[in-house]
Design an enzyme around this catalytic site. Structure first.
Site, PDB file in Angstrom:
ATOM      1  N   THR A 115      -4.814   4.597   3.503  1.00 20.34           N
ATOM      2  CA  THR A 115      -4.392   5.811   3.022  1.00 20.34           C
ATOM      3  C   THR A 115      -5.547   6.861   2.167  1.00 20.34           C
ATOM      4  O   THR A 115      -5.635   7.771   2.316  1.00 20.34           O
ATOM      5  CB  THR A 115      -3.244   5.638   2.138  1.00 20.34           C
ATOM      6  OG1 THR A 115      -2.052   4.869   2.448  1.00 20.34           O
ATOM      7  CG2 THR A 115      -2.719   7.050   1.560  1.00 20.34           C
ATOM      8  N   ASP A 147      -6.309  -4.392  -4.185  1.00 19.94           N
ATOM      9  CA  ASP A 147      -6.556  -4.543  -2.870  1.00 19.94           C
ATOM     10  C   ASP A 147      -8.267  -4.520  -2.589  1.00 19.94           C
ATOM     11  O   ASP A 147      -8.849  -4.969  -1.486  1.00 19.94           O
ATOM     12  CB  ASP A 147      -5.916  -3.178  -2.154  1.00 19.94           C
ATOM     13  CG  ASP A 147      -6.083  -1.845  -2.680  1.00 19.94           C
ATOM     14  OD1 ASP A 147      -6.735  -1.894  -3.706  1.00 19.94           O
ATOM     15  OD2 ASP A 147      -6.236  -0.943  -1.903  1.00 19.94           O
ATOM     16  N   ASP A 197     -12.986   0.413   3.827  1.00 17.47           N
ATOM     17  CA  ASP A 197     -11.444   0.295   3.903  1.00 17.47           C
ATOM     18  C   ASP A 197     -10.738   1.660   4.436  1.00 17.47           C
ATOM     19  O   ASP A 197     -10.554   2.756   3.933  1.00 17.47           O
ATOM     20  CB  ASP A 197     -10.689  -0.141   2.876  1.00 17.47           C
ATOM     21  CG  ASP A 197      -9.136  -0.842   3.159  1.00 17.47           C
ATOM     22  OD1 ASP A 197      -8.745  -0.282   4.320  1.00 17.47           O
ATOM     23  OD2 ASP A 197      -8.853  -1.478   2.425  1.00 17.47           O
ATOM     24  N   GLY A 218       0.768  -1.350  -0.081  1.00 16.13           N
ATOM     25  CA  GLY A 218      -0.135   0.007   0.050  1.00 16.13           C
ATOM     26  C   GLY A 218       0.833   1.188  -0.095  1.00 16.13           C
ATOM     27  O   GLY A 218       2.165   1.295   0.058  1.00 16.13           O
ATOM     28  N   ASN A 219       0.326   2.420   0.028  1.00 15.82           N
ATOM     29  CA  ASN A 219       0.924   3.676  -0.305  1.00 15.82           C
ATOM     30  C   ASN A 219       1.639   3.976   1.144  1.00 15.82           C
ATOM     31  O   ASN A 219       2.510   4.641   1.347  1.00 15.82           O
ATOM     32  CB  ASN A 219      -0.004   5.035  -0.462  1.00 15.82           C
ATOM     33  CG  ASN A 219      -0.361   4.618  -1.974  1.00 15.82           C
ATOM     34  OD1 ASN A 219       0.432   4.597  -2.926  1.00 15.82           O
ATOM     35  ND2 ASN A 219      -1.610   4.459  -2.080  1.00 15.82           N
ATOM     36  N   THR A 220       1.101   3.368   2.418  1.00 16.12           N
ATOM     37  CA  THR A 220       1.803   3.617   3.676  1.00 16.12           C
ATOM     38  C   THR A 220       2.361   2.513   4.310  1.00 16.12           C
ATOM     39  O   THR A 220       3.527   2.732   4.849  1.00 16.12           O
ATOM     40  CB  THR A 220       0.553   4.121   4.620  1.00 16.12           C
ATOM     41  OG1 THR A 220      -0.166   5.362   3.990  1.00 16.12           O
ATOM     42  CG2 THR A 220       1.100   4.308   6.027  1.00 16.12           C
ATOM     43  N   GLY A 264      -8.368  -1.244  -8.036  1.00 14.08           N
ATOM     44  CA  GLY A 264      -7.389  -2.138  -7.351  1.00 14.08           C
ATOM     45  C   GLY A 264      -7.375  -3.369  -6.805  1.00 14.08           C
ATOM     46  O   GLY A 264      -8.574  -3.454  -6.392  1.00 14.08           O
ATOM     47  N   ILE A 277       3.615  -1.972   3.830  1.00 20.11           N
ATOM     48  CA  ILE A 277       3.612  -3.188   3.077  1.00 20.11           C
ATOM     49  C   ILE A 277       3.421  -4.216   3.950  1.00 20.11           C
ATOM     50  O   ILE A 277       4.141  -4.223   5.199  1.00 20.11           O
ATOM     51  CB  ILE A 277       5.138  -3.537   2.518  1.00 20.11           C
ATOM     52  CG1 ILE A 277       5.605  -2.328   1.530  1.00 20.11           C
ATOM     53  CG2 ILE A 277       5.076  -4.650   1.585  1.00 20.11           C
ATOM     54  CD1 ILE A 277       6.875  -2.594   0.864  1.00 20.11           C
ATOM     55  N   VAL A 278       2.352  -4.827   3.746  1.00 23.63           N
ATOM     56  CA  VAL A 278       1.802  -5.866   4.871  1.00 23.63           C
ATOM     57  C   VAL A 278       1.923  -7.346   4.297  1.00 23.63           C
ATOM     58  O   VAL A 278       1.691  -7.530   3.341  1.00 23.63           O
ATOM     59  CB  VAL A 278       0.378  -5.554   5.175  1.00 23.63           C
ATOM     60  CG1 VAL A 278      -0.083  -6.463   6.346  1.00 23.63           C
ATOM     61  CG2 VAL A 278       0.128  -4.088   5.522  1.00 23.63           C
TER      62      VAL A 278
END
Length: 255
Positions: A132, A109, A129, A8-10, A107, A12-13
Site C-alpha cells: 500500500t 511489518d 516493500d 495491512g491496509n489492503t 511499523g 490480511i495475510v
C-alpha cells in the site's frame, strides 16, 4: 506449526510455517466492517479446505498497521486456536538481533522485513516493500536499522489519481508500449509504471551513494513482480519476506 498474521491496509495475510519452512499463504481483503465471528468463519473454511486442525498450531504471532482490526483478529485467533497471540512491539524488540533507533516510530511489518533480510544476508541491505506504501528499509551488516523511506504505493497512487479526478479511470498496472502516452490509459500507465521505475532506481542509487558501500537489495510485497524491468536491480525477490520475518520474531520474542 506456527501461524503468522500480517494485517495491512489492503490485505490480511496469514502464513503457515512447519518445521521452520514456509508452507502456505492465505490472504483476504482488509475490511473494518467484519466482526470477529466473520473472520472466524473465514478461517475455519480455509482450515477445512486445507485439512488443517487448530490443535496442530503451537504459536501465533500478529503484526498490524490497522489498529481497529488488531483486537478483532486477535480475539478470533485466541478463540479458534486456544493460544495467546504474540504481538511484536517496541517493548519486546530488545529480544531481536536488531538495533532500532526509534522503535516506537517504525511499523512491525518493516521490522519483520529487516529481520528476514538480515537473517538471509547478514549484510548491509535495502529492503523495498511494494505494498500500500512503497517503503525502503535500510540496515547495516550488524543488524542496525539505519532508517526508512516511504512513498505512496503503486495502487495507492492509482486510486488517488482516479479518485480525485472525474475523468481519469483506474487502469491495469501494465507497461505501455511507448513512454509517451497516446491516450488516457497509456498516459496513466506510462506516468505510473515508468515513473515508479525511475523512482525506485534513483532511491536505490542515492541510498547506496550515502552508504558508500556495497549492499544487498531485496524486494517484497504483492506488487514486487509487476515492475519486471527493475528485477536486475534486485539481488532477491521474496513475496513472503514479511511473513518470514514474523516467523523469526516468534522465535526471538518471549510470550
Amino acid at each position: 506449526m506456527i501461524l503468522v498474521i500480517d494485517i495491512g491496509n489492503t490485505n490480511i495475510v496469514f502464513g503457515i510455517f512447519k518445521d521452520d519452512q514456509f508452507q502456505l499463504e492465505f490472504r483476504i481483503d482488509t475490511s473494518q466492517q467484519k466482526q470477529a465471528s466473520d473472520y472466524q468463519m473465514i478461517l475455519r473454511s480455509f482450515m477445512l479446505e486445507n485439512n488443517l486442525k487448530a490443535s496442530q498450531f503451537k504459536k501465533i504471532i500478529l503484526s498490524s498497521v490497522v489498529p481497529r482490526l488488531t483486537p478483532i483478529i486477535q480475539e478470533t485467533c485466541e478463540h479458534l486456536f486456544g493460544l495467546k497471540v504474540i504481538r511484536p512491539s517496541a517493548e519486546n524488540y530488545t529480544y531481536l538481533p536488531l538495533k532500532i533507533k526509534n522503535p516506537r516510530q517504525i511499523g512491525t511489518d518493516l521490522v519483520a522485513n529487516a529481520l528476514a533480510a538480515w537473517q538471509a544476508t547478514q549484510n548491509t541491505s535495502i529492503v523495498i516493500d511494494f505494498g500500500t506504501a512503497l517503503t525502503f528499509t535500510v540496515l547495516d551488516a550488524s543488524g542496525e536499522i539505519k532508517g526508512v523511506n516511504i512513498a505512496p504505493g503503486l495502487k495507492t497512487a492509482m486510486k488517488a489519481l482516479s479518485g480525485n479526478t472525474a475523468q481519469l479511470p483506474e487502469i491495469p498496472l501494465e507497461f505501455p508500449k511507448s513512454v509517451i502516452g497516446t491516450d488516457t490509459v497509456t498516459a496513466i500507465q506510462s506516468g505510473l509504471m515508468i515513473g515508479y521505475t525511475g523512482l525506485v532506481k534513483h532511491m536505490i542509487s542515492e541510498i547506496k551513494n550515502e552508504l558508500n558501500q556495497s549492499c544487498k537489495v531485496i524486494a517484497t510485497g504483492g506488487l514486487s513482480s509487476i515492475l519486471e524491468n527493475l528485477h536486475s536491480e534486485f539481488d532477491q525477490v521474496d513475496k513472503h519476506l514479511t511473513l518470514k520475518g514474523l516467523f523469526y520474531m516468534s522465535k526471538y520474542i518471549e510470550k
